[in-house]
Design a protein around this motif. Structure first.
Motif, PDB file in Angstrom:
ATOM      1  N   LEU A   1      57.606 -50.125 -11.781  1.00 30.33           N
ATOM      2  CA  LEU A   1      58.990 -50.492 -11.483  1.00 30.33           C
ATOM      3  C   LEU A   1      59.198 -50.747 -10.000  1.00 30.33           C
ATOM      4  N   GLY A   2      58.571 -49.909  -9.161  1.00 33.32           N
ATOM      5  CA  GLY A   2      58.718 -50.083  -7.717  1.00 33.32           C
ATOM      6  C   GLY A   2      58.130 -51.396  -7.238  1.00 33.32           C
ATOM      7  N   GLY A   3      56.962 -51.750  -7.764  1.00 29.95           N
ATOM      8  CA  GLY A   3      56.326 -53.001  -7.366  1.00 29.95           C
ATOM      9  C   GLY A   3      57.136 -54.214  -7.773  1.00 29.95           C
ATOM     10  N   VAL A   4      57.663 -54.186  -9.001  1.00 32.95           N
ATOM     11  CA  VAL A   4      58.500 -55.291  -9.467  1.00 32.95           C
ATOM     12  C   VAL A   4      59.769 -55.383  -8.626  1.00 32.95           C
ATOM     13  N   ALA A   5      60.368 -54.230  -8.324  1.00 32.65           N
ATOM     14  CA  ALA A   5      61.582 -54.219  -7.509  1.00 32.65           C
ATOM     15  C   ALA A   5      61.314 -54.797  -6.121  1.00 32.65           C
ATOM     16  N   GLN A   6      60.170 -54.450  -5.530  1.00 28.28           N
ATOM     17  CA  GLN A   6      59.838 -54.984  -4.204  1.00 28.28           C
ATOM     18  C   GLN A   6      59.692 -56.502  -4.242  1.00 28.28           C
ATOM     19  N   TRP A   7      59.046 -57.009  -5.286  1.00 26.09           N
ATOM     20  CA  TRP A   7      58.898 -58.452  -5.436  1.00 26.09           C
ATOM     21  C   TRP A   7      60.264 -59.127  -5.540  1.00 26.09           C
ATOM     22  N   ILE A   8      61.120 -58.576  -6.386  1.00 26.18           N
ATOM     23  CA  ILE A   8      62.432 -59.185  -6.610  1.00 26.18           C
ATOM     24  C   ILE A   8      63.272 -59.152  -5.345  1.00 26.18           C
ATOM     25  N   ILE A   9      63.232 -58.037  -4.627  1.00 26.20           N
ATOM     26  CA  ILE A   9      63.992 -57.932  -3.377  1.00 26.20           C
ATOM     27  C   ILE A   9      63.487 -58.938  -2.353  1.00 26.20           C
ATOM     28  N   ALA A  10      62.154 -59.022  -2.205  1.00 24.08           N
ATOM     29  CA  ALA A  10      61.569 -59.950  -1.228  1.00 24.08           C
ATOM     30  C   ALA A  10      61.912 -61.397  -1.578  1.00 24.08           C
ATOM     31  N   LEU A  11      61.787 -61.740  -2.861  1.00 25.84           N
ATOM     32  CA  LEU A  11      62.106 -63.102  -3.286  1.00 25.84           C
ATOM     33  C   LEU A  11      63.593 -63.400  -3.113  1.00 25.84           C
ATOM     34  N   THR A  12      64.423 -62.416  -3.401  1.00 19.56           N
ATOM     35  CA  THR A  12      65.865 -62.608  -3.247  1.00 19.56           C
ATOM     36  C   THR A  12      66.221 -62.900  -1.797  1.00 19.56           C
ATOM     37  N   ILE A  13      65.659 -62.117  -0.877  1.00 21.28           N
ATOM     38  CA  ILE A  13      65.932 -62.331   0.546  1.00 21.28           C
ATOM     39  C   ILE A  13      65.480 -63.728   0.974  1.00 21.28           C
TER      40      ILE A  13
ATOM     41  N   THR B   1      61.579 -71.949 -15.581  1.00 22.10           N
ATOM     42  CA  THR B   1      61.230 -73.314 -15.200  1.00 22.10           C
ATOM     43  C   THR B   1      61.919 -74.322 -16.107  1.00 22.10           C
ATOM     44  N   MET B   2      61.817 -74.115 -17.412  1.00 28.82           N
ATOM     45  CA  MET B   2      62.436 -75.051 -18.341  1.00 28.82           C
ATOM     46  C   MET B   2      63.962 -74.937 -18.301  1.00 28.82           C
ATOM     47  N   VAL B   3      64.460 -73.722 -18.177  1.00 21.76           N
ATOM     48  CA  VAL B   3      65.911 -73.527 -18.105  1.00 21.76           C
ATOM     49  C   VAL B   3      66.488 -74.306 -16.926  1.00 21.76           C
ATOM     50  N   SER B   4      65.857 -74.197 -15.755  1.00 23.50           N
ATOM     51  CA  SER B   4      66.374 -74.884 -14.569  1.00 23.50           C
ATOM     52  C   SER B   4      66.208 -76.391 -14.676  1.00 23.50           C
ATOM     53  N   ASN B   5      65.127 -76.851 -15.307  1.00 21.43           N
ATOM     54  CA  ASN B   5      64.957 -78.289 -15.501  1.00 21.43           C
ATOM     55  C   ASN B   5      65.983 -78.848 -16.471  1.00 21.43           C
ATOM     56  N   LEU B   6      66.294 -78.114 -17.525  1.00 23.98           N
ATOM     57  CA  LEU B   6      67.331 -78.552 -18.459  1.00 23.98           C
ATOM     58  C   LEU B   6      68.700 -78.557 -17.788  1.00 23.98           C
ATOM     59  N   LEU B   7      68.937 -77.596 -16.899  1.00 25.82           N
ATOM     60  CA  LEU B   7      70.179 -77.575 -16.135  1.00 25.82           C
ATOM     61  C   LEU B   7      70.295 -78.831 -15.271  1.00 25.82           C
TER      62      LEU B   7
ATOM     63  N   TYR C   1      56.692 -64.045 -15.819  1.00 25.76           N
ATOM     64  CA  TYR C   1      56.036 -64.325 -14.548  1.00 25.76           C
ATOM     65  C   TYR C   1      55.339 -63.076 -14.042  1.00 25.76           C
ATOM     66  N   PRO C   2      54.216 -63.243 -13.306  1.00 22.15           N
ATOM     67  CA  PRO C   2      53.414 -62.084 -12.883  1.00 22.15           C
ATOM     68  C   PRO C   2      54.198 -61.036 -12.102  1.00 22.15           C
ATOM     69  N   PHE C   3      55.160 -61.442 -11.277  1.00 24.32           N
ATOM     70  CA  PHE C   3      55.888 -60.455 -10.472  1.00 24.32           C
ATOM     71  C   PHE C   3      56.858 -59.621 -11.313  1.00 24.32           C
TER      72      PHE C   3
ATOM     73  N   VAL D   1      64.739 -72.626  -6.556  1.00 22.91           N
ATOM     74  CA  VAL D   1      64.087 -71.363  -6.936  1.00 22.91           C
ATOM     75  C   VAL D   1      62.816 -71.658  -7.717  1.00 22.91           C
ATOM     76  N   THR D   2      62.903 -72.589  -8.663  1.00 28.09           N
ATOM     77  CA  THR D   2      61.726 -72.965  -9.455  1.00 28.09           C
ATOM     78  C   THR D   2      60.595 -73.457  -8.566  1.00 28.09           C
ATOM     79  N   MET D   3      60.918 -74.340  -7.634  1.00 23.67           N
ATOM     80  CA  MET D   3      59.891 -74.905  -6.760  1.00 23.67           C
ATOM     81  C   MET D   3      59.248 -73.833  -5.883  1.00 23.67           C
ATOM     82  N   LEU D   4      60.059 -72.970  -5.285  1.00 24.53           N
ATOM     83  CA  LEU D   4      59.513 -71.976  -4.365  1.00 24.53           C
ATOM     84  C   LEU D   4      58.720 -70.896  -5.099  1.00 24.53           C
ATOM     85  N   ILE D   5      59.196 -70.464  -6.261  1.00 29.56           N
ATOM     86  CA  ILE D   5      58.432 -69.483  -7.034  1.00 29.56           C
ATOM     87  C   ILE D   5      57.083 -70.066  -7.434  1.00 29.56           C
ATOM     88  N   TYR D   6      57.092 -71.337  -7.808  1.00 27.29           N
ATOM     89  CA  TYR D   6      55.845 -72.006  -8.189  1.00 27.29           C
ATOM     90  C   TYR D   6      54.864 -72.042  -7.015  1.00 27.29           C
TER      91      TYR D   6
END
Length: 253
Positions: A215-227, A71-77, A205-207, A118-123
Motif C-alpha cells: 500500500l505504501g509503495g502504491v501510495a508513493q507512486w500515486i502521490i508522485a504522479l499526481t504532483i 488509455t481507452m477511456v481517455s481516448n474515447l473521451l 497498471y504496474p504502479f 495523463v495517458t501520454m505521460l504515464i505511457y
C-alpha cells in the motif's frame, strides 16, 4: 408634474468595461472555421483509427477488455469531444460564417487535454521503461503511438490553435485530476471485488500492484504522479494566461 428624463447612457446601464476580454473569448490563434473543421475531421479519423486498432474491432476477436483501461477511456473521451467540436464548428459555420472560434467550452477543452496528457505521460514515464525491461517488442508500435502519443498531440494542438485563451483558472489543474482519480477509484474497487483487467491480473497498471509494491509503495507512486501531472496542468494554465494576456494587449491596439 414634470417627468424625469433618463439619458440613454443611464437607461442602458454602465458601459461595458471589458470589450477586449469579450473579443479575446471569441478569437483563437487560428480564427478560420473551415480550417478548424478540416483539422478536427482529420483528428477524428486518426483518433478513431487508434481506438479501432487498439480494440481489434476489425478482427474476428475484438478486445473488449481494453475499455477497462484508462488509455481507452481517455481516448474515447477525446473521440467524443472532437466529435462535439465538429458539430459545433459546422453549426457556427452555418450560422456565423467562416471567421471565428468554435468551442463549447475553453475550460472543457483543458479538461479533455489534461485527461489525455495523463495517458501520454504515464505511457512514456511508467509503461515504456517497464515494457522495455520485460523485452516487449511491441513498444512504440503504430497502435501504441496512435493512442498514447498522436491522439494527445492532436488534442493539444487543437487547443493551441483553435481555442480562445485566457479562461483557465489556477484551480483548474486540481479539478482536472478528478477524471483520473475517478478512474483510479473505480479500478481499485473493480480489482478488489475480483475483477480482472487481464487474466489473473487485478490491476491495470504496474504502479497499482498492491501485492508487489504494498500500500505504501502504491501510495508513493500515486502521490508522485499526481504532483507531476498537476505541475503539467499548471504549465497549461501559465501558457493559457500568457497567450490570453497577449491577445488582450493586441485587442486594445
Amino acid at each position: 408634474m414634470s417627468k424625469a428624463v433618463i439619458s440613454p447612457s443611464t437607461a442602458s446601464g454602465p458601459p461595458d468595461a471589458e470589450p477586449a476580454r469579450r473579443a479575446l473569448f471569441s478569437h483563437a490563434a487560428v480564427n478560420s472555421r473551415p480550417v478548424a473543421l478540416v483539422y478536427r475531421l482529420l483528428a477524428l479519423a486518426v483518433i478513431l483509427t487508434g481506438v479501432i486498432r487498439h480494440a481489434n474491432l476489425l478482427t474476428g476477436d475484438p478486445s473488449w477488455t481494453t475499455v477497462l483501461f484508462y488509455t481507452m477511456v481517455s481516448n474515447l473521451l477525446c473521440l467524443a469531444w472532437v466529435l462535439f467540436l465538429i458539430v459545433r464548428t459546422i453549426r457556427d459555420l452555418r450560422q456565423s460564417g467562416p471567421f471565428g472560434a468554435s468551442t463549447p467550452s475553453a475550460r472543457g477543452s483543458g479538461a479533455v487535454m489534461f485527461a489525455i496528457t495523463v495517458t501520454m505521460l504515464i505511457y512514456l514515464i511508467v509503461l515504456v521503461p517497464t515494457r522495455f525491461a520485460d523485452g516487449d517488442a511491441e513498444i512504440f508500435s503504430l497502435t501504441d503511438n496512435l493512442i498514447h502519443i498522436i491522439t494527445p498531440v492532436l488534442v493539444i494542438v487543437d487547443w493551441l490553435l483553435f481555442v480562445p485563451k485566457g479562461s483557465f483558472r489556477w484551480v483548474d489543474p486540481l479539478l482536472w485530476t478528478l477524471v483520473p482519480y475517478a478512474y483510479l477509484t473505480w479500478a481499485f474497487a473493480y480489482g478488489a471485488l475480483g475483477g480482472e483487467f487481464t487474466p489473473g491480473q487485478a490491476y491495470p497498471y504496474p504502479f497499482m500492484d498492491v501485492d508487489a509494491l504494498g500500500l505504501g509503495g502504491v501510495a508513493q507512486w500515486i502521490i508522485a504522479l499526481t504532483i507531476a501531472l498537476i505541475a503539467v496542468g499548471f504549465v497549461f494554465v501559465i501558457i493559457d494566461r500568457a497567450l490570453g494576456a497577449l491577445a488582450r494587449r493586441v485587442a486594445r491596439h
